[in-house]
Design a protein around this motif. Structure first.
Motif, PDB file in Angstrom:
ATOM      1  N   PRO A  52       0.793  -1.219   0.000  1.00 51.86           N
ATOM      2  CA  PRO A  52       0.000   0.000   0.000  1.00 51.86           C
ATOM      3  C   PRO A  52       0.827   1.271   0.000  1.00 51.86           C
ATOM      4  O   PRO A  52       0.373   2.297  -0.462  1.00 51.86           O
ATOM      5  N   GLY A  53       2.059   1.209   0.543  1.00 48.69           N
ATOM      6  CA  GLY A  53       2.833   2.442   0.650  1.00 48.69           C
ATOM      7  C   GLY A  53       3.698   2.780  -0.536  1.00 48.69           C
ATOM      8  O   GLY A  53       4.324   3.826  -0.543  1.00 48.69           O
ATOM      9  N   VAL A  54       3.805   1.921  -1.549  1.00 46.68           N
ATOM     10  CA  VAL A  54       4.657   2.210  -2.698  1.00 46.68           C
ATOM     11  C   VAL A  54       3.925   3.194  -3.608  1.00 46.68           C
ATOM     12  O   VAL A  54       2.854   2.874  -4.116  1.00 46.68           O
ATOM     13  N   PRO A  55       4.455   4.379  -3.824  1.00 47.69           N
ATOM     14  CA  PRO A  55       3.762   5.371  -4.646  1.00 47.69           C
ATOM     15  C   PRO A  55       3.452   4.847  -6.044  1.00 47.69           C
ATOM     16  O   PRO A  55       4.183   4.022  -6.607  1.00 47.69           O
ATOM     17  N   SER A  56       2.370   5.355  -6.601  1.00 49.43           N
ATOM     18  CA  SER A  56       1.914   4.944  -7.920  1.00 49.43           C
ATOM     19  C   SER A  56       2.773   5.557  -9.023  1.00 49.43           C
ATOM     20  O   SER A  56       3.587   6.464  -8.782  1.00 49.43           O
ATOM     21  N   ASP A  57       2.576   5.057 -10.252  1.00 48.36           N
ATOM     22  CA  ASP A  57       3.244   5.657 -11.408  1.00 48.36           C
ATOM     23  C   ASP A  57       3.011   7.162 -11.439  1.00 48.36           C
ATOM     24  O   ASP A  57       3.941   7.952 -11.643  1.00 48.36           O
ATOM     25  N   ASP A  58       1.748   7.570 -11.273  1.00 47.62           N
ATOM     26  CA  ASP A  58       1.404   8.989 -11.377  1.00 47.62           C
ATOM     27  C   ASP A  58       2.057   9.814 -10.281  1.00 47.62           C
ATOM     28  O   ASP A  58       2.525  10.933 -10.520  1.00 47.62           O
ATOM     29  N   ALA A  59       2.095   9.279  -9.073  1.00 46.55           N
ATOM     30  CA  ALA A  59       2.704  10.010  -7.965  1.00 46.55           C
ATOM     31  C   ALA A  59       4.200  10.223  -8.204  1.00 46.55           C
ATOM     32  O   ALA A  59       4.736  11.312  -7.940  1.00 46.55           O
ATOM     33  N   ILE A  60       4.870   9.184  -8.702  1.00 43.97           N
ATOM     34  CA  ILE A  60       6.312   9.315  -8.987  1.00 43.97           C
ATOM     35  C   ILE A  60       6.538  10.263 -10.151  1.00 43.97           C
ATOM     36  O   ILE A  60       7.462  11.091 -10.138  1.00 43.97           O
ATOM     37  N   TYR A  61       5.663  10.187 -11.150  1.00 42.52           N
ATOM     38  CA  TYR A  61       5.800  11.053 -12.322  1.00 42.52           C
ATOM     39  C   TYR A  61       5.643  12.523 -11.940  1.00 42.52           C
ATOM     40  O   TYR A  61       6.262  13.403 -12.549  1.00 42.52           O
ATOM     41  N   GLN A  62       4.834  12.802 -10.947  1.00 42.50           N
ATOM     42  CA  GLN A  62       4.665  14.187 -10.500  1.00 42.50           C
ATOM     43  C   GLN A  62       5.981  14.768  -9.987  1.00 42.50           C
ATOM     44  O   GLN A  62       6.267  15.957 -10.193  1.00 42.50           O
ATOM     45  N   HIS A  63       6.789  13.955  -9.314  1.00 47.48           N
ATOM     46  CA  HIS A  63       8.125  14.417  -8.902  1.00 47.48           C
ATOM     47  C   HIS A  63       8.955  14.790 -10.134  1.00 47.48           C
ATOM     48  O   HIS A  63       9.666  15.809 -10.129  1.00 47.48           O
ATOM     49  N   ILE A  64       8.892  13.965 -11.159  1.00 48.15           N
ATOM     50  CA  ILE A  64       9.668  14.216 -12.376  1.00 48.15           C
ATOM     51  C   ILE A  64       9.222  15.509 -13.037  1.00 48.15           C
ATOM     52  O   ILE A  64      10.041  16.351 -13.434  1.00 48.15           O
ATOM     53  N   GLU A  65       7.906  15.689 -13.174  1.00 45.82           N
ATOM     54  CA  GLU A  65       7.383  16.913 -13.776  1.00 45.82           C
ATOM     55  C   GLU A  65       7.833  18.148 -12.989  1.00 45.82           C
ATOM     56  O   GLU A  65       8.191  19.176 -13.584  1.00 45.82           O
ATOM     57  N   LYS A  66       7.813  18.044 -11.667  1.00 42.89           N
ATOM     58  CA  LYS A  66       8.221  19.171 -10.840  1.00 42.89           C
ATOM     59  C   LYS A  66       9.677  19.530 -11.085  1.00 42.89           C
ATOM     60  O   LYS A  66      10.021  20.708 -11.340  1.00 42.89           O
ATOM     61  N   LEU A  67      10.557  18.550 -11.006  1.00 50.03           N
ATOM     62  CA  LEU A  67      11.979  18.822 -11.211  1.00 50.03           C
ATOM     63  C   LEU A  67      12.253  19.339 -12.617  1.00 50.03           C
ATOM     64  O   LEU A  67      13.037  20.274 -12.807  1.00 50.03           O
ATOM     65  N   ALA A  68      11.588  18.747 -13.614  1.00 52.22           N
ATOM     66  CA  ALA A  68      11.801  19.152 -15.007  1.00 52.22           C
ATOM     67  C   ALA A  68      11.320  20.569 -15.271  1.00 52.22           C
ATOM     68  O   ALA A  68      11.804  21.231 -16.202  1.00 52.22           O
ATOM     69  N   SER A  69      10.374  21.035 -14.484  1.00 51.86           N
ATOM     70  CA  SER A  69       9.802  22.373 -14.704  1.00 51.86           C
ATOM     71  C   SER A  69      10.670  23.493 -14.146  1.00 51.86           C
ATOM     72  O   SER A  69      10.418  24.673 -14.429  1.00 51.86           O
ATOM     73  N   LEU A  70      11.689  23.164 -13.374  1.00 54.46           N
ATOM     74  CA  LEU A  70      12.450  24.187 -12.656  1.00 54.46           C
ATOM     75  C   LEU A  70      13.444  24.928 -13.529  1.00 54.46           C
ATOM     76  O   LEU A  70      13.840  26.045 -13.206  1.00 54.46           O
ATOM     77  N   GLY A  71      13.875  24.328 -14.641  1.00 56.69           N
ATOM     78  CA  GLY A  71      14.926  24.907 -15.463  1.00 56.69           C
ATOM     79  C   GLY A  71      16.210  24.113 -15.306  1.00 56.69           C
ATOM     80  O   GLY A  71      16.232  23.028 -14.721  1.00 56.69           O
ATOM     81  N   LEU A  72      17.301  24.668 -15.815  1.00 57.53           N
ATOM     82  CA  LEU A  72      18.585  23.962 -15.815  1.00 57.53           C
ATOM     83  C   LEU A  72      19.096  23.792 -14.387  1.00 57.53           C
ATOM     84  O   LEU A  72      19.421  24.767 -13.703  1.00 57.53           O
ATOM     85  N   ARG A  73      19.184  22.539 -13.939  1.00 60.30           N
ATOM     86  CA  ARG A  73      19.532  22.237 -12.552  1.00 60.30           C
ATOM     87  C   ARG A  73      21.045  22.048 -12.410  1.00 60.30           C
ATOM     88  O   ARG A  73      21.547  20.953 -12.187  1.00 60.30           O
ATOM     89  N   MET A  74      21.768  23.145 -12.539  1.00 62.17           N
ATOM     90  CA  MET A  74      23.216  23.142 -12.374  1.00 62.17           C
ATOM     91  C   MET A  74      23.581  23.938 -11.133  1.00 62.17           C
ATOM     92  O   MET A  74      22.927  24.933 -10.805  1.00 62.17           O
ATOM     93  N   PRO A  75      24.625  23.538 -10.411  1.00 60.64           N
ATOM     94  CA  PRO A  75      25.015  24.266  -9.202  1.00 60.64           C
ATOM     95  C   PRO A  75      25.175  25.761  -9.473  1.00 60.64           C
ATOM     96  O   PRO A  75      25.705  26.175 -10.511  1.00 60.64           O
ATOM     97  N   GLY A  76      24.683  26.565  -8.529  1.00 63.98           N
ATOM     98  CA  GLY A  76      24.758  28.009  -8.667  1.00 63.98           C
ATOM     99  C   GLY A  76      23.532  28.635  -9.278  1.00 63.98           C
ATOM    100  O   GLY A  76      23.342  29.853  -9.191  1.00 63.98           O
ATOM    101  N   ARG A  77      22.674  27.835  -9.877  1.00 60.05           N
ATOM    102  CA  ARG A  77      21.442  28.353 -10.485  1.00 60.05           C
ATOM    103  C   ARG A  77      20.277  28.205  -9.513  1.00 60.05           C
ATOM    104  O   ARG A  77      20.253  27.309  -8.674  1.00 60.05           O
ATOM    105  N   ALA A  78      19.295  29.072  -9.712  1.00 59.81           N
ATOM    106  CA  ALA A  78      18.110  29.022  -8.856  1.00 59.81           C
ATOM    107  C   ALA A  78      17.399  27.682  -8.979  1.00 59.81           C
ATOM    108  O   ALA A  78      16.854  27.167  -7.993  1.00 59.81           O
ATOM    109  N   ALA A  79      17.402  27.089 -10.186  1.00 61.32           N
ATOM    110  CA  ALA A  79      16.733  25.801 -10.394  1.00 61.32           C
ATOM    111  C   ALA A  79      17.391  24.696  -9.576  1.00 61.32           C
ATOM    112  O   ALA A  79      16.715  23.791  -9.070  1.00 61.32           O
ATOM    113  N   SER A  80      18.713  24.765  -9.426  1.00 60.95           N
ATOM    114  CA  SER A  80      19.423  23.761  -8.641  1.00 60.95           C
ATOM    115  C   SER A  80      19.037  23.856  -7.170  1.00 60.95           C
ATOM    116  O   SER A  80      18.765  22.843  -6.505  1.00 60.95           O
ATOM    117  N   ARG A  81      18.995  25.070  -6.648  1.00 61.92           N
ATOM    118  CA  ARG A  81      18.606  25.258  -5.248  1.00 61.92           C
ATOM    119  C   ARG A  81      17.156  24.835  -5.034  1.00 61.92           C
ATOM    120  O   ARG A  81      16.817  24.194  -4.022  1.00 61.92           O
TER     121      ARG A  81
END
Length: 524
Positions: free
Chosen positions: A42-71
């Motif tokens: 019951p506690g293993v997140p669903s495909d959709d729940a995990i995908y929401q994490h991916i969408e969130k991270l992907a929406s932030l911009g270039l995730r390189m150290p020193g950038r706002a997206a990385s922080r």
């Protein structure tokens, strides 16, 4: 709590395989009644729940150290860890070198050609600006084929701009089958002539770049001959920040189509050759990289680390590696719902930064938490890494990205020296249907790759920790084409369940099974 176990679709990665000899006879590890339950965890997140994490991270911009997206990315992981009941959630920070180009170009006989900057070039390993100046580098072009030692022996490159083919490494699936621990490929998607393509580097790259430097060339243009019709290849740093290995010459990437046209032009040129202007400017800066980690206490202070990385070299970085970070967050959520009594060992979860710079955060983390006698007092006995849960896209007949409709192949790299690790890995492949996955010992990878593990956990393995690392290598891994639609969305929960099982089984092994591997970073 039990884990659901039922097989489904496909997966794959880099170099080798073994035909369908999976778990037979005494190969199965005996599961506890807790791990063997047949229905859903019951506690293993669903495909959709995990995908929401991916969408969130992907929406932030270039995730390189020193950038706002990385922080923002590290803040997001921190919040998810905290919400999943992890304790002592904290950031692991280290100063890291970040390369960024602000202007680049290639003109041939006055005509501008499409290109991209070759990352991590035109520097000497210390922070500061780099620039070819307002006039650029003006010199004749010389084509050196693949840029082998022989190619450079017969071509004078001094004072010229080198143009070289950069094919990716290719490995026959059939050739390596006898060396594999196991293969999960129910649909037989690896025919005898199937080639595993390694997008990490070309067969002779970056050696052909260093040969051009040594030969006195003024610049370098790499043609991505095996790539889709794109020049947006955001290469990794290779050894560029190691002492004496700085890639100090300006360099650019070209697509296979444009590159072939340029080579034809060079070959057809009169004796005075083809003149070109190469431009590149930007800066190498020192920034603070920031990983995230937290703990779930178990019945023992011996600890299993579950990790991936949250940074990216492309704007969205969905498969590389929002997908890996999302799996770590999903596993933290699952195990955080269990009572402490259900965790035989302490679990540590982490997502790293600086994967696309110089791995400074990884090294700092290893020094503080993973080495024997580390200052944090952590007793990590094993590392589990999960990366790149994506669909396979190949180079199509028109040069564009063509979906195969299958999962990208994955390598499951296993420290088989630890008793039980091989059986645990093969069990996960079979029971959870991790299709298009081949298992290989880290000892073999060490031999083939020259002391390197092609996984985010490389620095952790090098300090002597045994690993089970699940890594895919889609062709678009370093391209702006790495967008959320490339993620294997309907495989996310399956991977989470499989590696929850892996962690549970590792946690149940007797302490006597664990041993430190040789420390590859020790100075003798």
């Amino acid at each position: 709590m039990p884990l659901q176990t039922h097989p489904r679709d496909f997966h794959r990665f880099r170099a080798t395989l073994l035909t369908g000899v999976l778990l037979s006879g005494g190969c199965m590890l005996a599961w506890s009644s807790t791990a063997l339950a047949a229905e859903a965890a019951p506690g293993v997140p669903s495909d959709d729940a995990i995908y929401q994490h991916i969408e969130k991270l992907a929406s932030l911009g270039l995730r390189m150290p020193g950038r706002a997206a990385s922080r923002a990315a590290s803040d997001y992981v921190y919040a998810q860890f905290t919400d999943s009941s992890l304790q002592r959630v904290a950031f692991e920070e280290a100063e890291t070198l970040v390369w960024q180009a602000s202007h680049w170009g290639l003109s041939v006989n006055g005509q501008a050609l499409p290109c991209s900057p070759m990352q991590h070039t035109f520097h000497h390993g210390v922070p500061g600006p780099f620039s070819t100046g307002p006039q650029g580098v003006n010199a004749p072009l010389v084509y050196v084929g693949n840029g082998s030692a022989w190619d450079y022996w017969v071509k004078d490159v001094r004072g010229k701009i080198v143009v070289a083919d950069v094919p990716f490494s290719k490995n026959s699936a059939t050739l390596f089958k006898p060396f594999m621990l196991g293969l999960q490929d129910t649909a037989n998607t690896f025919p005898w002539d199937y080639m595993l393509v390694d997008p990490y580097s070309g067969g002779d790259f970056p050696d052909n770049y260093y040969r051009a430097m040594k030969g006195g060339a003024l610049g370098f243009v790499g043609i991505l001959v095996d790539y889709a019709d794109s020049h947006q290849y955001r290469n990794e740093a290779y050894d560029a920040y190691r002492p004496g290995k700085a890639m100090s010459m300006p360099a650019l990437w070209m697509s296979p189509v444009q590159g072939a046209t340029l080579v034809a032009q060079i070959k057809a040129a009169k004796p005075d050759g083809v003149q070109a202007r190469l431009e590149l400017e930007g800066q190498l800066t020192q920034q603070t990289g920031r990983g995230v980690y937290g703990y779930l206490p178990g019945m023992s202070d011996e600890t299993v680390l579950i990790e991936s990385h949250h940074d990216a070299s492309t704007t969205q970085g969905a498969v590389e590696d929002a997908s890996g970070a999302a799996e770590v967050m999903a596993l933290a959520r699952y195990f955080g719902q269990l009572p402490r009594s259900a965790r035989p060992r302490t679990l540590m979860f982490a997502t790293m930064d600086s994967h696309f710079t110089d791995y400074a955060v990884h090294r700092a983390f290893a020094q503080r938490h993973l080495r024997e006698g580390n200052p944090s007092g952590d007793k990590v006995v094993a590392v589990v890494s999960v990366e790149h849960i994506g669909m396979e896209y190949l180079k199509g007949p028109d040069g564009g990205w063509r979906a195969s409709g299958r999962l990208v192949p994955h390598a499951l790299m296993v420290s088989a020296e630890v008793k039980g690790f091989k059986e645990i890995a093969l069990n996960a492949m079979s029971r959870f249907g991790l299709e298009r996955t081949f298992a290989v010992s880290t000892s073999l990878v060490d031999l083939v790759a020259g002391g390197t593990l092609p996984a985010d956990s490389d620095d952790f393995w090098k300090v002597g920790l045994p690993v089970i690392a699940y890594v895919g290598a889609p062709l678009y891994l370093y391209d702006e084409a790495d967008t959320p639609d490339k993620v294997a969305r309907h495989d996310l929960n399956r991977v989470a369940r499989a590696f929850a099982s892996v962690v549970e089984q590792i946690s149940a092994l007797p302490s006597a099974n664990f041993k430190r591997l040789p420390d590859k970073t020790a100075v003798h």
